[in-house]
Write a protein that holds these residues in place. Structure first.
Motif, PDB file in Angstrom:
ATOM      1  N   VAL A   1      -5.745  -0.518  -6.179  1.00 21.87           N
ATOM      2  CA  VAL A   1      -5.445   0.462  -7.379  1.00 21.87           C
ATOM      3  C   VAL A   1      -5.833   1.861  -7.039  1.00 21.87           C
ATOM      4  CG1 VAL A   1      -5.561   0.859  -9.962  1.00 21.87           C
ATOM      5  CG2 VAL A   1      -5.733  -1.759  -8.997  1.00 21.87           C
ATOM      6  N   ASP A   2      -4.981   2.771  -7.355  1.00 19.93           N
ATOM      7  CA  ASP A   2      -5.390   4.245  -7.049  1.00 19.93           C
ATOM      8  C   ASP A   2      -5.892   4.471  -5.637  1.00 19.93           C
ATOM      9  OD1 ASP A   2      -4.236   5.430  -9.352  1.00 19.93           O
ATOM     10  OD2 ASP A   2      -5.805   5.259 -10.425  1.00 19.93           O
ATOM     11  N   GLU A   3      -6.029   3.607  -4.697  1.00 19.81           N
ATOM     12  CA  GLU A   3      -6.551   4.008  -3.417  1.00 19.81           C
ATOM     13  C   GLU A   3      -6.041   4.796  -2.548  1.00 19.81           C
ATOM     14  OE1 GLU A   3      -9.604   1.598  -1.539  1.00 19.81           O
ATOM     15  OE2 GLU A   3      -9.515   0.237  -3.142  1.00 19.81           O
ATOM     16  N   PHE A   4      -4.509   4.673  -2.422  1.00 24.87           N
ATOM     17  CA  PHE A   4      -3.749   5.066  -1.367  1.00 24.87           C
ATOM     18  C   PHE A   4      -2.926   6.318  -1.996  1.00 24.87           C
ATOM     19  CE2 PHE A   4      -0.187   5.791   1.763  1.00 24.87           C
ATOM     20  CZ  PHE A   4      -1.017   6.115   2.946  1.00 24.87           C
ATOM     21  N   LEU A   5      -2.460   5.935  -3.140  1.00 22.33           N
ATOM     22  CA  LEU A   5      -1.516   6.704  -3.771  1.00 22.33           C
ATOM     23  C   LEU A   5      -2.061   6.665  -5.211  1.00 22.33           C
ATOM     24  CD1 LEU A   5       2.127   6.206  -2.732  1.00 22.33           C
ATOM     25  CD2 LEU A   5       0.917   8.044  -1.990  1.00 22.33           C
TER      26      LEU A   5
ATOM     27  N   GLU B   1      -0.688   4.213  -8.356  1.00 22.37           N
ATOM     28  CA  GLU B   1       0.010   3.158  -7.964  1.00 22.37           C
ATOM     29  C   GLU B   1      -0.882   1.829  -7.830  1.00 22.37           C
ATOM     30  OE1 GLU B   1       2.938   3.021  -4.482  1.00 22.37           O
ATOM     31  OE2 GLU B   1       1.019   2.292  -3.612  1.00 22.37           O
ATOM     32  N   VAL B   2      -0.553   0.691  -8.197  1.00 25.07           N
ATOM     33  CA  VAL B   2      -0.878  -0.366  -7.866  1.00 25.07           C
ATOM     34  C   VAL B   2      -0.274  -1.087  -7.093  1.00 25.07           C
ATOM     35  CG1 VAL B   2       0.283  -1.443  -9.929  1.00 25.07           C
ATOM     36  CG2 VAL B   2      -1.744  -2.726  -9.272  1.00 25.07           C
TER      37      VAL B   2
ATOM     38  N   PRO C   1      -3.268  -3.387 -13.962  1.00 23.74           N
ATOM     39  CA  PRO C   1      -3.617  -4.208 -12.819  1.00 23.74           C
ATOM     40  C   PRO C   1      -3.805  -5.312 -12.940  1.00 23.74           C
ATOM     41  CG  PRO C   1      -5.060  -2.006 -12.937  1.00 23.74           C
ATOM     42  CD  PRO C   1      -4.295  -2.268 -14.328  1.00 23.74           C
ATOM     43  N   ASP C   2      -4.104  -5.976 -13.883  1.00 23.50           N
ATOM     44  CA  ASP C   2      -4.345  -7.552 -14.195  1.00 23.50           C
ATOM     45  C   ASP C   2      -2.936  -8.241 -14.331  1.00 23.50           C
ATOM     46  OD1 ASP C   2      -6.823  -7.633 -13.959  1.00 23.50           O
ATOM     47  OD2 ASP C   2      -7.403  -7.372 -16.183  1.00 23.50           O
TER      48      ASP C   2
END
Length: 269
Positions: A212-216, A219-220, A247-248
């Motif tokens: 979640v939110d790590e690359f873009l 985005e999930v 996310p859930d």
């Protein structure tokens, strides 16, 4: 975003023969050096640029550029200020994709997954520290670069990458991570090796990875690995927008379908 178009490979290409390798053709390797000069650029290259980026002397670069241009593997830019890769290279891209058994078997499964979820579906091929997208079905939100086959992303910061890494031992994962360029793509990107290893272990226990939110930002994504004989060869990515999903909710609805798709593909290989 640095390296968004092409993630850095973990193993540097060697364009010189190993000692005792009598079959290595240096002229072929130099042609690949010239084509590789275009990997990290965003505009046409002059002959001097090609020589500098390829590591060849200007005379050798000029001969190879001339030859590749004659064969339509290089072309002049429309403003005649430099060179670009030629369209004949797309013939080889087609050969890679149409002859790859994973792409062949995965395509109908992924088309059905897209009809069910109506979100972005990607198939990537595992390449050491990165994943290279080989098949992409877009949603309504995509950018230009996100539509391109051949776009590569780092394994450590993507759902498909962590899912693929989860099939390796912890020692092998750590070794891959230590060879990776751990960039901060967003403020939430995990770049600590031990922290990433925990996330890979979590993916191993669940059978999929969630980011979640790590690359873009915004985005999930869910990633499931595809393996042959226990070795990761690719991954399925399903991505959604945090403006439309929590996310859930995304995990609950997407993960079972993505895992089912991965199992179907592996059963057909």
């Amino acid at each position: 975003m640095k390296s968004i178009v092409r993630a850095t490979p973990g193993k540097e290409l060697k364009f010189e023969a190993d000692e005792g390798d009598a079959l290595f053709v240096r002229s072929a390797a130099r042609s690949m050096q010239v084509l590789a000069a275009f990997h990290g650029v965003s505009q046409p290259l002059s002959l001097g640029d090609i020589a500098r980026l390829s590591g060849l002397d200007r005379s050798a670069a000029q001969r190879i550029v001339h030859t590749l241009s004659k064969l339509d593997y290089l072309r002049r830019s429309s403003d005649d200020r430099g060179y670009l890769p030629g369209i004949r290279l797309l013939d080889h891209t087609l050969d890679v994709l149409r002859l790859d058994p994973l792409v062949q078997k995965a395509t109908p499964v992924l088309l059905e997954l897209r009809r069910t979820l109506r979100e972005r579906i990607d198939l990537s091929l595992f390449d050491d520290t990165r994943l290279i997208y080989a098949f992409r079905i877009q949603s309504k939100r995509e950018t230009f670069y996100a539509t391109l086959v051949g776009h590569s992303v780092p394994a450590y910061a993507t759902a498909g990458g962590r899912a693929a890494l989860s099939l390796l031992s912890d020692g092998a994962v750590r070794e891959v991570l230590e060879r990776s360029e751990l960039l901060q793509y967003t403020s939430d990107t995990r770049t600590d090796v031990d922290d990433i290893l925990v996330q890979v272990q979590r993916a191993r226990s669940k059978g999929y990875a969630l980011i979640v939110d790590e690359f873009l930002r915004g985005e999930v994504a869910i990633g499931t690995a595809i393996a042959r004989d226990g070795v990761p060869i690719g991954a399925i990515h399903v991505a959604g927008s945090l403006s439309e999903w929590s996310p859930d909710e995304f995990e609950q609805q997407v993960a079972p379908l993505a895992m089912e798709a991965a199992r179907a593909i592996m059963a057909s290989l």
